[in-house]
Write a protein that holds these residues in place. Structure first.
Motif, short mmCIF file in Angstrom:
data_model
loop_
_atom_site.label_atom_id
_atom_site.label_comp_id
_atom_site.label_asym_id
_atom_site.label_seq_id
_atom_site.Cartn_x
_atom_site.Cartn_y
_atom_site.Cartn_z
N TYR A 77 0.85 -1.19 0.00
CA TYR A 77 0.00 0.00 0.00
C TYR A 77 0.88 1.24 0.00
O TYR A 77 1.97 1.22 0.58
N TRP A 78 0.41 2.29 -0.65
CA TRP A 78 1.20 3.52 -0.66
C TRP A 78 0.27 4.73 -0.69
O TRP A 78 -0.83 4.67 -1.22
N PRO A 79 0.72 5.83 -0.11
CA PRO A 79 -0.08 7.05 -0.16
C PRO A 79 0.11 7.77 -1.48
O PRO A 79 1.18 7.71 -2.08
N ALA A 80 -0.94 8.43 -1.91
CA ALA A 80 -0.90 9.26 -3.11
C ALA A 80 -1.57 10.58 -2.77
O ALA A 80 -2.64 10.60 -2.15
N VAL A 81 -0.94 11.67 -3.17
CA VAL A 81 -1.47 12.99 -2.88
C VAL A 81 -1.86 13.65 -4.20
O VAL A 81 -1.04 13.76 -5.11
N HIS A 82 -3.13 14.06 -4.28
CA HIS A 82 -3.70 14.67 -5.47
C HIS A 82 -3.63 16.18 -5.32
O HIS A 82 -4.23 16.74 -4.40
N LEU A 83 -2.87 16.83 -6.22
CA LEU A 83 -2.73 18.28 -6.20
C LEU A 83 -3.53 18.88 -7.35
O LEU A 83 -3.41 18.44 -8.50
N GLY A 84 -4.33 19.89 -7.04
CA GLY A 84 -5.11 20.58 -8.06
C GLY A 84 -4.23 21.46 -8.91
O GLY A 84 -3.02 21.61 -8.67
N ILE A 85 -4.82 22.10 -9.89
CA ILE A 85 -4.09 22.94 -10.83
C ILE A 85 -3.35 24.06 -10.09
O ILE A 85 -2.32 24.54 -10.54
N ASP A 86 -3.87 24.46 -8.91
CA ASP A 86 -3.23 25.50 -8.11
C ASP A 86 -2.23 24.92 -7.10
O ASP A 86 -1.72 25.63 -6.24
N ASP A 87 -1.98 23.61 -7.19
CA ASP A 87 -1.08 22.86 -6.32
C ASP A 87 -1.60 22.70 -4.90
O ASP A 87 -0.88 22.24 -4.02
N ALA A 88 -2.87 23.05 -4.66
CA ALA A 88 -3.48 22.79 -3.36
C ALA A 88 -3.83 21.30 -3.28
O ALA A 88 -4.21 20.68 -4.29
N VAL A 89 -3.71 20.73 -2.09
CA VAL A 89 -4.04 19.32 -1.89
C VAL A 89 -5.55 19.13 -2.03
O VAL A 89 -6.32 19.75 -1.29
N GLN A 90 -5.94 18.30 -2.98
CA GLN A 90 -7.36 17.99 -3.18
C GLN A 90 -7.77 16.80 -2.33
O GLN A 90 -8.84 16.76 -1.78
N GLN A 91 -6.91 15.79 -2.30
CA GLN A 91 -7.19 14.60 -1.50
C GLN A 91 -5.93 13.79 -1.32
O GLN A 91 -4.97 13.90 -2.07
N VAL A 92 -5.97 12.95 -0.27
CA VAL A 92 -4.91 11.98 0.00
C VAL A 92 -5.57 10.61 -0.03
O VAL A 92 -6.61 10.40 0.60
N THR A 93 -4.99 9.70 -0.80
CA THR A 93 -5.54 8.37 -0.91
C THR A 93 -4.48 7.33 -0.55
O THR A 93 -3.28 7.66 -0.52
N VAL A 94 -4.93 6.14 -0.27
CA VAL A 94 -4.02 5.01 -0.08
C VAL A 94 -4.34 4.04 -1.21
O VAL A 94 -5.49 3.65 -1.40
N GLU A 95 -3.32 3.69 -1.97
CA GLU A 95 -3.50 2.82 -3.12
C GLU A 95 -2.78 1.51 -2.89
O GLU A 95 -1.94 1.40 -1.99
N SER A 96 -3.13 0.52 -3.69
CA SER A 96 -2.47 -0.79 -3.57
C SER A 96 -2.22 -1.38 -4.92
O SER A 96 -2.72 -0.92 -5.91
#
Length: 151
Positions: A132-151
Motif C-alpha cells: 500500500y502507498w499514499p498518493a497525494v492529489h494536487l489541483g491545478i493551483d497545487d493545493a491538496v485535493q485529496q490523500v488516498t491510499v493505493e495498492s
C-alpha cells in the motif's frame, strides 16, 4: 500510416512511450497513459501522463515540467498532507519531518484536468502496510485535493 508505438520527446523531461504490461500468458496489455523517467536530486522518478496519443498527452507536458521544477516544495506539502490526513489530532513537527524523510516519491502522474498525483512509498515500512502507498492529489493551483491510499 500510424505508428504502433509512438514516442514523445520532451527536451526537459525526456522520452515518453505508451505504457504496457506483459501478462503471464505472454500477451501485452497497452495502458491509457505514456510513461517516462526523470532524474530529480539523484533519484529516478516515473512520470505517467494520461492519454492514448501524443496529441492527448502534449498539453500535460508544461504542467509536468512545472511540477518537476518545484518538486522540493511540492513534495513537502504532500508528505505533510499525508501525516495530517491520517493523524487524529494536530501532527507534531517531528511527525512531519519523519514523513518527509520516510516517504519516498516514486511517481508523478499528470491528468488532463490539471491534477497531478504524487505517488509515495513507505521507505521504512512503519507507516503503511506492505503493498500500500499514499498518493497525494494536487489541483491545478497545487493545493491538496485529496490523500488516498493505493495498492
Amino acid at each position: 500510416m500510424s505508428d504502433a508505438s509512438p514516442t514523445i520527446d520532451d527536451p526537459e523531461l525526456g522520452t515518453f512511450t505508451r505504457a504496457t504490461s506483459e501478462l503471464t500468458d505472454g500477451s501485452v496489455l497497452t495502458h491509457d497513459w505514456f510513461v517516462g523517467t526523470v532524474s530529480v536530486e539523484g533519484t529516478e522518478l516515473e512520470l505517467m501522463l494520461e492519454g492514448t496519443t501524443p496529441d492527448e498527452v502534449a498539453p500535460l507536458l508544461p504542467r509536468t515540467r512545472e511540477v518537476v521544477k518545484r518538486l522540493h516544495t511540492l513534495r513537502r506539502i504532500a508528505t505533510d498532507a499525508v501525516v495530517t490526513n491520517f493523524n487524529t489530532g494536530e501532527p507534531e513537527p517531528q511527525d512531519l519531518d519523519d514523513a518527509a524523510s520516510d516517504l519516498a516519491l516514486e511517481a508523478i502522474e499528470a491528468t488532463p484536468d490539471g491534477t497531478v498525483i504524487l505517488h509515495f512509498t513507505d521507505s521504512c515500512g512503519e507507516h503503511f502496510p506492505e503493498g500500500y502507498w499514499p498518493a497525494v492529489h494536487l489541483g491545478i493551483d497545487d493545493a491538496v485535493q485529496q490523500v488516498t491510499v493505493e495498492s
